[in-house]
Design a protein around this motif. Structure first.
Motif, PDB file in Angstrom:
ATOM      1  N   TRP A 257      30.883  23.790  40.875  1.00 48.34           N
ATOM      2  CA  TRP A 257      30.880  22.642  41.788  1.00 48.34           C
ATOM      3  C   TRP A 257      31.877  21.582  41.335  1.00 48.34           C
ATOM      4  O   TRP A 257      32.624  21.024  42.139  1.00 48.34           O
ATOM      5  CB  TRP A 257      29.479  22.056  41.869  1.00 48.34           C
ATOM      6  CG  TRP A 257      29.370  20.830  42.711  1.00 48.34           C
ATOM      7  CD1 TRP A 257      29.309  19.532  42.287  1.00 48.34           C
ATOM      8  CD2 TRP A 257      29.320  20.776  44.143  1.00 48.34           C
ATOM      9  NE1 TRP A 257      29.204  18.671  43.353  1.00 48.34           N
ATOM     10  CE2 TRP A 257      29.212  19.409  44.512  1.00 48.34           C
ATOM     11  CE3 TRP A 257      29.345  21.731  45.150  1.00 48.34           C
ATOM     12  CZ2 TRP A 257      29.129  18.982  45.832  1.00 48.34           C
ATOM     13  CZ3 TRP A 257      29.258  21.318  46.472  1.00 48.34           C
ATOM     14  CH2 TRP A 257      29.157  19.965  46.809  1.00 48.34           C
ATOM     15  N   ASN A 258      31.894  21.309  40.035  1.00 48.57           N
ATOM     16  CA  ASN A 258      32.746  20.232  39.521  1.00 48.57           C
ATOM     17  C   ASN A 258      34.219  20.617  39.450  1.00 48.57           C
ATOM     18  O   ASN A 258      35.097  19.753  39.600  1.00 48.57           O
ATOM     19  CB  ASN A 258      32.260  19.813  38.128  1.00 48.57           C
ATOM     20  CG  ASN A 258      30.888  19.164  38.165  1.00 48.57           C
ATOM     21  OD1 ASN A 258      30.505  18.571  39.166  1.00 48.57           O
ATOM     22  ND2 ASN A 258      30.143  19.290  37.087  1.00 48.57           N
ATOM     23  N   ALA A 259      34.506  21.888  39.222  1.00 46.52           N
ATOM     24  CA  ALA A 259      35.896  22.336  39.103  1.00 46.52           C
ATOM     25  C   ALA A 259      36.024  23.726  39.722  1.00 46.52           C
ATOM     26  O   ALA A 259      36.094  24.729  38.989  1.00 46.52           O
ATOM     27  CB  ALA A 259      36.334  22.348  37.639  1.00 46.52           C
ATOM     28  N   PRO A 260      36.032  23.823  41.035  1.00 48.37           N
ATOM     29  CA  PRO A 260      36.127  25.140  41.679  1.00 48.37           C
ATOM     30  C   PRO A 260      37.358  25.891  41.175  1.00 48.37           C
ATOM     31  O   PRO A 260      38.468  25.357  41.190  1.00 48.37           O
ATOM     32  CB  PRO A 260      36.248  24.799  43.173  1.00 48.37           C
ATOM     33  CG  PRO A 260      35.664  23.431  43.303  1.00 48.37           C
ATOM     34  CD  PRO A 260      35.997  22.729  42.028  1.00 48.37           C
ATOM     35  N   PRO A 261      37.176  27.127  40.702  1.00 45.72           N
ATOM     36  CA  PRO A 261      38.282  27.823  40.048  1.00 45.72           C
ATOM     37  C   PRO A 261      39.309  28.421  41.002  1.00 45.72           C
ATOM     38  O   PRO A 261      40.412  28.771  40.569  1.00 45.72           O
ATOM     39  CB  PRO A 261      37.577  28.936  39.259  1.00 45.72           C
ATOM     40  CG  PRO A 261      36.328  29.195  40.045  1.00 45.72           C
ATOM     41  CD  PRO A 261      35.911  27.868  40.600  1.00 45.72           C
ATOM     42  N   ASP A 262      38.983  28.560  42.271  1.00 39.50           N
ATOM     43  CA  ASP A 262      39.919  29.194  43.201  1.00 39.50           C
ATOM     44  C   ASP A 262      39.608  28.727  44.621  1.00 39.50           C
ATOM     45  O   ASP A 262      38.680  27.940  44.862  1.00 39.50           O
ATOM     46  CB  ASP A 262      39.852  30.723  43.110  1.00 39.50           C
ATOM     47  CG  ASP A 262      38.432  31.264  43.241  1.00 39.50           C
ATOM     48  OD1 ASP A 262      37.626  30.667  43.988  1.00 39.50           O
ATOM     49  OD2 ASP A 262      38.119  32.289  42.596  1.00 39.50           O
ATOM     50  N   ASP A 263      40.413  29.204  45.568  1.00 40.58           N
ATOM     51  CA  ASP A 263      40.255  28.767  46.950  1.00 40.58           C
ATOM     52  C   ASP A 263      38.920  29.185  47.533  1.00 40.58           C
ATOM     53  O   ASP A 263      38.314  28.434  48.306  1.00 40.58           O
ATOM     54  CB  ASP A 263      41.398  29.322  47.799  1.00 40.58           C
ATOM     55  CG  ASP A 263      41.388  28.743  49.216  1.00 40.58           C
ATOM     56  OD1 ASP A 263      41.479  27.501  49.340  1.00 40.58           O
ATOM     57  OD2 ASP A 263      41.262  29.526  50.179  1.00 40.58           O
ATOM     58  N   ARG A 264      38.453  30.372  47.170  1.00 37.75           N
ATOM     59  CA  ARG A 264      37.139  30.816  47.653  1.00 37.75           C
ATOM     60  C   ARG A 264      36.049  29.853  47.222  1.00 37.75           C
ATOM     61  O   ARG A 264      35.194  29.447  48.018  1.00 37.75           O
ATOM     62  CB  ARG A 264      36.852  32.221  47.124  1.00 37.75           C
ATOM     63  CG  ARG A 264      35.429  32.729  47.400  1.00 37.75           C
ATOM     64  CD  ARG A 264      35.248  34.124  46.838  1.00 37.75           C
ATOM     65  NE  ARG A 264      33.878  34.583  46.956  1.00 37.75           N
ATOM     66  CZ  ARG A 264      33.100  34.916  45.937  1.00 37.75           C
ATOM     67  NH1 ARG A 264      33.557  34.827  44.689  1.00 37.75           N
ATOM     68  NH2 ARG A 264      31.862  35.348  46.136  1.00 37.75           N
ATOM     69  N   ALA A 265      36.059  29.460  45.959  1.00 35.81           N
ATOM     70  CA  ALA A 265      35.048  28.525  45.457  1.00 35.81           C
ATOM     71  C   ALA A 265      35.162  27.171  46.149  1.00 35.81           C
ATOM     72  O   ALA A 265      34.147  26.525  46.450  1.00 35.81           O
ATOM     73  CB  ALA A 265      35.184  28.373  43.949  1.00 35.81           C
ATOM     74  N   ARG A 266      36.397  26.720  46.384  1.00 36.23           N
ATOM     75  CA  ARG A 266      36.563  25.436  47.072  1.00 36.23           C
ATOM     76  C   ARG A 266      35.986  25.499  48.495  1.00 36.23           C
ATOM     77  O   ARG A 266      35.354  24.549  48.959  1.00 36.23           O
ATOM     78  CB  ARG A 266      38.043  25.049  47.099  1.00 36.23           C
ATOM     79  CG  ARG A 266      38.571  24.572  45.745  1.00 36.23           C
ATOM     80  CD  ARG A 266      39.991  24.025  45.852  1.00 36.23           C
ATOM     81  NE  ARG A 266      40.962  25.100  46.045  1.00 36.23           N
ATOM     82  CZ  ARG A 266      41.535  25.780  45.061  1.00 36.23           C
ATOM     83  NH1 ARG A 266      41.238  25.489  43.799  1.00 36.23           N
ATOM     84  NH2 ARG A 266      42.422  26.727  45.310  1.00 36.23           N
ATOM     85  N   GLN A 267      36.198  26.610  49.191  1.00 38.77           N
ATOM     86  CA  GLN A 267      35.633  26.765  50.533  1.00 38.77           C
ATOM     87  C   GLN A 267      34.108  26.751  50.495  1.00 38.77           C
ATOM     88  O   GLN A 267      33.459  26.147  51.357  1.00 38.77           O
ATOM     89  CB  GLN A 267      36.123  28.075  51.149  1.00 38.77           C
ATOM     90  CG  GLN A 267      37.597  28.095  51.506  1.00 38.77           C
ATOM     91  CD  GLN A 267      37.981  29.415  52.137  1.00 38.77           C
ATOM     92  OE1 GLN A 267      37.397  29.853  53.128  1.00 38.77           O
ATOM     93  NE2 GLN A 267      38.964  30.083  51.547  1.00 38.77           N
TER      94      GLN A 267
END
Length: 382
Positions: free
Chosen positions: A236-246
């Motif tokens: 949540w605090n540092a999404p590692p990639d675009d999938r996580a950010r989405q």
């Protein structure tokens, strides 16, 4: 939990070991420190798992990290003293060429190979081709193949023309914890049910984006329940990639429909058992996979499980099943599955109690002992 018969194929019928009676037989288990591996090891029958070798340091025992598994190298096989090898997990971290050499080394040194097929699809991988190549090699080379469900055994038979011993997944939660939690839950009335999905760090086999629309629909349709999603704080605090950010954006938007987000640090075992015991229904967020230890742990603690119709999860006896489509979870079937799971809780907690699970693990270990003894007796007779 649905009882699954323990079937041993004729080739694995137990035979008496007459050489060096009383000697402890050593098993190179990959990995030896995993909770599943420890639980099924038939120590009462005179078998013991070797400690995991350190992945980087010669002659050292592994600490918290056992991967990549050094046991699956031809050099380790050639210089190590053990009676047979049993592979469970971690194969995806070994080059295929190395794995081929390891199998050859086992053959040259006369040590049998047992393969338990936990994952026909690897939940940690997006791309399955490499996993399938390694699995094909091991299933075809193994002296005995085991798996957890009849459906998986049937698939192994179709794909490789190999029979598989069906051994149900044993308990994961310690029996003392299981007893205490189930007694407490049976005595406590449920006033507002908690329906939860645990995403952890968004491993490849999960599809939060495909599940979240159905969870939002669930929250709107069941205002009398708490619909919650748990996610690791580092994701949540540092999404590692675009999938996580989405996923993080979609989780924030889901709050508008009443889905509660819980951001948390990684859980140790005791914290995990408490977490699972706080749920009335756990919704598994898997888009692919074969079996689920999470499902078993939920049942240990009296938590109902709603699972997608992927892999062979249905054989593990969830209380509800929802349809997974190419675009994600089917909303209507998820709602129906959760409602049905909550209704069945009125008849008692799901899953077998601690005494039944203790009897089951005794049976599971007995099957492993039979398989091991048969292979070693066959070798000593030859």
């Amino acid at each position: 939990m649905t009882s699954v018969p323990l079937a041993v194929p004729p080739a694995a019928a137990p035979r008496v070991l007459v050489d060096q009676p009383g000697r402890v037989r050593t098993v190179a288990v990959v990995p030896g420190a995993h909770a599943y591996s420890r639980t099924v090891m038939p120590v009462e029958a005179g078998f013991a798992a070797l400690p995991d070798p350190h992945p980087d340091l010669d002659g050292e025992v592994a600490g918290a990290r056992w991967w990549p598994p050094r046991m699956l190298t031809p050099e380790w096989v050639a210089r190590s003293d053990f009676d047979l090898m049993h592979v469970h997990f971690g194969v995806e971290q070994v080059p295929l060429s190395t794995l081929e050499q390891t199998v050859r080394a086992l053959r040259e040194t006369g040590r049998p190979l047992v393969q338990t097929v936990h994952d026909l699809e690897n939940p940690h991988l997006h791309e399955q081709a490499g996993h399938e190549e390694r699995l094909c090699l091991l299933v075809e080379a193994a002296d005995t193949v085991l798996t957890l469900t009849p459906g998986a055994a049937a698939e192994i038979e179709r794909r490789w023309a190999r029979p598989a011993v069906v051994v149900p997944h044993p308990h994961l939660v310690p029996l003392t914890t299981m007893r205490a939690v189930r007694v407490s839950r049976a005595a406590a009335p449920v006033t507002r049910p908690v329906v939860g999905t645990t995403l952890k760090d968004l491993r490849a086999g999960t599809d939060a984006l495909g599940l979240l629309p159905a969870l939002r629909h669930l929250a709107r349709a069941m205002p009398e329940a708490d619909v919650c999603v748990w996610l690791h704080e580092r994701t949540w605090n540092a999404p590692p990639d675009d999938r996580a950010r989405q996923v993080c954006r979609a989780l924030a938007e889901a709050a508008a429909d009443g889905v509660r987000l819980v951001v948390h640090p990684p859980m140790d075992d005791d914290t995990l058992w408490s977490h699972l015991a706080s749920l009335d229904v756990a919704v598994l967020p898997y888009r692919h996979g074969t079996h689920s230890g999470w499902l078993e742990a939920c049942h240990d603690l009296g938590t109902s499980v709603v699972a997608p119709d992927v892999g062979h999860l249905v054989d593990q006896g969830p209380e509800g099943v929802y349809r997974w489509r190419p675009g994600g979870a089917d909303e209507a079937s998820l709602l129906a599955a959760v409602e049905g799971a909550l209704r069945t809780r009125a008849a008692g907690l799901p899953g077998a109690d601690a005494d039944a699970r203790a009897r089951q693990v005794t049976e599971v270990r007995a099957v492993h002992a039979q398989v091991y003894a048969a292979l070693l007796a066959r070798g000593s007779a030859g």
